[in-house]
Design a protein around this motif. Structure first.
Motif, PDB file in Angstrom:
ATOM      1  N   ILE A 100       0.867  -1.174   0.000  1.00 36.83           N
ATOM      2  CA  ILE A 100       0.000   0.000   0.000  1.00 36.83           C
ATOM      3  C   ILE A 100       0.907   1.228   0.000  1.00 36.83           C
ATOM      4  N   ASP A 101       0.522   2.245  -0.758  1.00 37.59           N
ATOM      5  CA  ASP A 101       1.294   3.485  -0.799  1.00 37.59           C
ATOM      6  C   ASP A 101       1.353   4.076   0.611  1.00 37.59           C
ATOM      7  N   GLU A 102       2.555   4.403   1.067  1.00 38.07           N
ATOM      8  CA  GLU A 102       2.707   4.894   2.442  1.00 38.07           C
ATOM      9  C   GLU A 102       2.052   6.249   2.653  1.00 38.07           C
ATOM     10  N   ASN A 103       1.789   7.000   1.586  1.00 36.06           N
ATOM     11  CA  ASN A 103       1.133   8.306   1.698  1.00 36.06           C
ATOM     12  C   ASN A 103      -0.387   8.194   1.651  1.00 36.06           C
ATOM     13  N   CYS A 104      -0.897   6.999   1.482  1.00 29.90           N
ATOM     14  CA  CYS A 104      -2.341   6.767   1.438  1.00 29.90           C
ATOM     15  C   CYS A 104      -2.948   7.073   2.809  1.00 29.90           C
ATOM     16  N   THR A 105      -4.000   7.885   2.831  1.00 33.16           N
ATOM     17  CA  THR A 105      -4.614   8.271   4.107  1.00 33.16           C
ATOM     18  C   THR A 105      -6.001   7.672   4.286  1.00 33.16           C
ATOM     19  N   GLN A 106      -6.409   6.784   3.414  1.00 32.97           N
ATOM     20  CA  GLN A 106      -7.728   6.169   3.527  1.00 32.97           C
ATOM     21  C   GLN A 106      -7.747   5.203   4.711  1.00 32.97           C
ATOM     22  N   ASP A 107      -8.911   5.091   5.339  1.00 28.92           N
ATOM     23  CA  ASP A 107      -9.062   4.187   6.481  1.00 28.92           C
ATOM     24  C   ASP A 107      -9.200   2.737   6.043  1.00 28.92           C
TER      25      ASP A 107
END
Length: 163
Positions: A127-134
């Motif tokens: 998963i992209d480390e900048n992803c902020t989705q829950d």
């Protein structure tokens, strides 16, 4: 004899699972303590158990009392297991990033450590480390555990280099 073999396999699995869970859930500063605690305490408890308390009982009664007394910590453990939290790595592998963050906040020393560990787990899972989705969609190869196995192989490779 068969009961002892089954019990030995069960205890072996329990020690491995407890050590892996301890390593997964504990902060990096105390990982070694929590991974070795089950094995050390089991060895000491078994020695004290047999040597100090039941050595003087008759053979016919001694083993029965020993099995009965040793079931008490097992029952306590089963009750306490109901309060255990999920592994953050498993939660991220299932796509539940927010729940993993909550668990890491419970077991980490600081919020920075929580975010650092979450970024590492996300990186391994894919998963992209900048992803902020829950809740996120996890790549298919990670769901089968390949990402975690690759990380394990990489860690073993690094350890062999350092030796």
């Amino acid at each position: 004899m068969i009961g002892n073999c089954v019990l030995g396999i069960g205890v072996g699995f329990a020690l491995v699972v407890a050590s892996v869970y301890g390593a997964e859930i504990s902060p990096p500063s105390s990982t070694a303590f929590f991974t070795s605690l089950p094995q050390v305490s089991l060895n000491r408890l078994a020695w004290l158990h047999g040597k100090l308390f039941f050595e003087k009982l008759s053979l016919r009664l001694g083993w029965r009392v020993m099995v009965a007394v040793s079931s008490i910590p097992s029952l306590i453990l089963v009750i306490l297991m109901l309060k255990l939290v999920e592994s953050p790595r498993l939660l991220v592998m299932q796509g539940c990033v927010d729940e993993a963050r909550k668990v890491l906040l419970l077991v980490s020393n600081t919020e920075e450590e929580t975010e650092h560990r979450l970024r590492e787990i996300k990186d391994v899972v894919g998963i992209d480390e900048n992803c902020t989705q829950d809740i996120v969609e996890v790549p298919k190869k990670t769901r089968s555990g390949e990402g975690a196995l690759e990380e394990l192989k990489c860690n073993l490779y690094i350890l062999n280099i350092l030796k």
